[in-house]
Design a protein around this motif. Structure first.
Motif, short mmCIF file in Angstrom:
data_model
loop_
_atom_site.label_atom_id
_atom_site.label_comp_id
_atom_site.label_asym_id
_atom_site.label_seq_id
_atom_site.Cartn_x
_atom_site.Cartn_y
_atom_site.Cartn_z
N UNK A 29 0.80 -1.38 -0.12
CA UNK A 29 -0.12 0.16 0.01
C UNK A 29 0.73 1.14 0.08
N UNK A 30 2.00 1.34 0.91
CA UNK A 30 2.76 2.55 0.98
C UNK A 30 3.58 2.82 -0.33
N UNK A 31 4.01 1.72 -0.85
CA UNK A 31 4.53 1.69 -2.30
C UNK A 31 3.79 2.21 -3.46
N UNK A 32 2.43 1.84 -3.64
CA UNK A 32 1.74 1.91 -4.67
C UNK A 32 0.84 3.01 -4.58
N UNK A 58 -9.09 11.21 3.12
CA UNK A 58 -10.54 11.14 3.37
C UNK A 58 -11.26 9.80 3.63
N UNK A 59 -12.25 9.83 4.11
CA UNK A 59 -12.98 8.33 4.34
C UNK A 59 -13.23 7.98 2.80
N UNK A 60 -13.58 8.83 2.09
CA UNK A 60 -14.09 8.36 0.59
C UNK A 60 -12.91 8.01 -0.27
N UNK A 61 -11.78 8.43 -0.12
CA UNK A 61 -10.81 7.86 -0.58
C UNK A 61 -10.21 6.30 0.02
N UNK A 62 -10.45 6.20 1.25
CA UNK A 62 -10.08 4.85 1.88
C UNK A 62 -11.17 3.85 1.45
N UNK A 83 -9.97 0.57 -1.39
CA UNK A 83 -10.32 -0.66 -1.07
C UNK A 83 -10.61 -1.53 -2.62
N UNK A 84 -10.57 -0.73 -3.49
CA UNK A 84 -10.78 -1.55 -4.85
C UNK A 84 -9.46 -1.83 -5.49
N UNK A 85 -8.44 -1.65 -4.70
CA UNK A 85 -7.02 -2.05 -5.39
C UNK A 85 -6.85 -3.42 -5.44
N UNK A 86 -6.44 -4.19 -6.45
CA UNK A 86 -6.25 -5.44 -6.33
C UNK A 86 -5.30 -6.16 -5.32
N UNK A 87 -4.29 -5.44 -4.80
CA UNK A 87 -3.81 -5.97 -3.56
C UNK A 87 -4.82 -5.98 -2.36
N UNK A 88 -5.49 -5.05 -2.06
CA UNK A 88 -6.39 -4.96 -1.16
C UNK A 88 -7.35 -6.33 -1.48
N UNK A 89 -8.15 -6.39 -2.46
CA UNK A 89 -9.08 -7.48 -2.98
C UNK A 89 -8.42 -8.67 -2.74
N UNK A 90 -7.10 -9.00 -3.10
CA UNK A 90 -6.45 -10.37 -3.03
C UNK A 90 -6.36 -10.75 -1.51
N UNK A 91 -5.88 -9.51 -0.66
CA UNK A 91 -5.60 -9.82 0.95
C UNK A 91 -7.03 -10.31 1.42
#
Length: 101
Positions: free
Chosen positions: A31-34, A61-65, A70-78
């Motif tokens: 997350x911090x790298x991308x 913002x809450x909207x960005x989070x 939350x739609x990032x592929x690495x988040x979905x994979x996790x």
């Protein structure tokens, strides 16, 4: 940069503490790298209950989070693999300084 603090609390399965810590640490690094919007993430582990982890995150913002992050592929994979080492879904809460109106 960061206008909102997000606390994400997890509980690992008792026999999966090391795996949970490793995967959370790897996710944070990704997350911090991308994700340029991320203002930093700190991984905390409960001093009295090693199955409890909390991410202390800073976002614009809450909207960005809730949206792009939350739609990032690495988040979905996790999310897809987390059932192997977490006891359930995380508790997510949003915070701002109390002095803010």
């Amino acid at each position: 940069m960061a206008n909102i603090t997000v606390l994400v609390s997890y509980r690992s399965l008792p026999d999966q503490i090391d795996l949970a810590k490793r995967d959370l640490t790897s996710l944070i690094a990704t997350v911090q790298a991308i994700e340029a919007d991320c203002g930093g993430i700190t991984l905390l582990q409960d001093a009295n209950d090693p199955t409890r982890f909390t991410l202390f995150e800073n976002w614009p913002s809450q909207a960005v989070f809730l949206g792009p992050h939350m739609q990032q592929p690495h988040i979905q994979a996790f999310i897809q693999k987390a059932g192997a080492f977490l006891a359930g879904p995380p508790d997510i809460s949003f915070w701002h300084p109390a002095s803010r109106p």
